[in-house]
Design a protein around this motif. Structure first.
Motif, PDB file in Angstrom:
ATOM      1  N   THR A  91      -1.382  -6.071   6.965  1.00  0.00           N
ATOM      2  CA  THR A  91      -1.940  -6.303   8.074  1.00  0.00           C
ATOM      3  C   THR A  91      -3.431  -5.735   8.486  1.00  0.00           C
ATOM      4  OG1 THR A  91      -1.116  -4.447   9.436  1.00  0.00           O
ATOM      5  CG2 THR A  91       0.311  -6.841   9.225  1.00  0.00           C
ATOM      6  N   LEU A  92      -4.116  -6.072   9.318  1.00  0.00           N
ATOM      7  CA  LEU A  92      -5.347  -5.186   9.834  1.00  0.00           C
ATOM      8  C   LEU A  92      -4.774  -4.097  10.310  1.00  0.00           C
ATOM      9  CD1 LEU A  92      -8.652  -5.325  10.711  1.00  0.00           C
ATOM     10  CD2 LEU A  92      -7.629  -6.226  12.807  1.00  0.00           C
ATOM     11  N   LYS A  93      -4.086  -3.690  11.046  1.00  0.00           N
ATOM     12  CA  LYS A  93      -3.598  -2.509  11.729  1.00  0.00           C
ATOM     13  C   LYS A  93      -3.426  -1.494  10.235  1.00  0.00           C
ATOM     14  CE  LYS A  93      -2.466  -3.512  16.334  1.00  0.00           C
ATOM     15  NZ  LYS A  93      -3.573  -3.011  16.700  1.00  0.00           N
ATOM     16  N   TRP A  94      -2.581  -1.951   9.578  1.00  0.00           N
ATOM     17  CA  TRP A  94      -2.194  -1.071   8.429  1.00  0.00           C
ATOM     18  C   TRP A  94      -3.616  -0.808   7.670  1.00  0.00           C
ATOM     19  CZ3 TRP A  94      -3.579  -1.896   3.208  1.00  0.00           C
ATOM     20  CH2 TRP A  94      -2.605  -0.847   2.132  1.00  0.00           C
ATOM     21  N   ALA A  95      -4.625  -1.783   7.503  1.00  0.00           N
ATOM     22  CA  ALA A  95      -5.734  -1.427   6.667  1.00  0.00           C
ATOM     23  C   ALA A  95      -6.626  -0.399   7.546  1.00  0.00           C
ATOM     24  CB  ALA A  95      -6.441  -2.511   6.563  1.00  0.00           C
TER      25      ALA A  95
END
Length: 184
Positions: A91-95
């Protein structure tokens, strides 16, 4: 004569047996010191910065003969988002967490339009001063790696690219005797 052969055979068997007992333990110790667990980890590679306008350029001439500080209150006209092209369901949040944890950058996920931003600019007398509100965007490639049994590293591939907003608002500015274009 039989006693001499028996004694030689017994001595040889004892030496051979002793040799077999020590060799496996030396090999096992050597293998244990060189073995690493196959851990998977991520590396962040940063590329250069680019700038995108989020509002109009404002400016004017300082008609005074002395330097003056000009204040600009500008309204943002564009919204921008941090981008994430990914593989494998990440996900974007993980990145964002990966990039922030492994670099010195804070990532802004999105900006809004219609927000008033202010900038001051020191403009010499008789000169023009211009400013433009912008964002700074950096490209971060996230790579997947794995430790090998011999304690090396093996590249498994890129998992995605984050186009992260690293400065908001950022103001491009210029001052000159004639009209100028704010850089960067």
């Amino acid at each position: 004569m039989h006693f001499g052969m028996w004694k030689s055979a017994a001595t040889g068997a004892l030496i051979l047996g002793a040799g077999l007992m020590t060799a496996p333990s030396a090999v096992a110790d050597e293998a244990a010191t060189q073995s690493c667990p196959p851990d998977v980890w991520y590396k962040v590679v940063s590329s250069g910065a680019s700038y995108e306008a989020i509002g109009s350029t404002a400016g004017k001439r300082n008609a005074s003969s002395t330097a003056s500080i000009l204040r600009y209150d500008l309204t943002t006209t564009k919204s921008k988002q941090t981008t994430w092209s990914f593989g494998g369901g990440l996900t974007l949040k993980w990145a964002v967490v990966e990039v922030e944890g492994k670099t010195n950058y804070d990532i802004t996920e999105s900006t809004t339009s219609g927000k008033t931003v202010s900038n001051t600019l020191n403009v010499p007398g008789g000169s023009y001063g211009y400013t433009t509100p912008k964002i700074e965007r950096r490209k971060f490639t996230i790579e997947k790696w794995q430790d090998t049994p011999s304690c090396g590293a093996r590249f498994l591939g890129d998992v995605g690219t984050l186009g992260g907003i690293t400065a908001y608002p950022f103001f491009s500015e210029c001052t000159a005797r004639s009209a100028c274009t704010p850089k960067p």
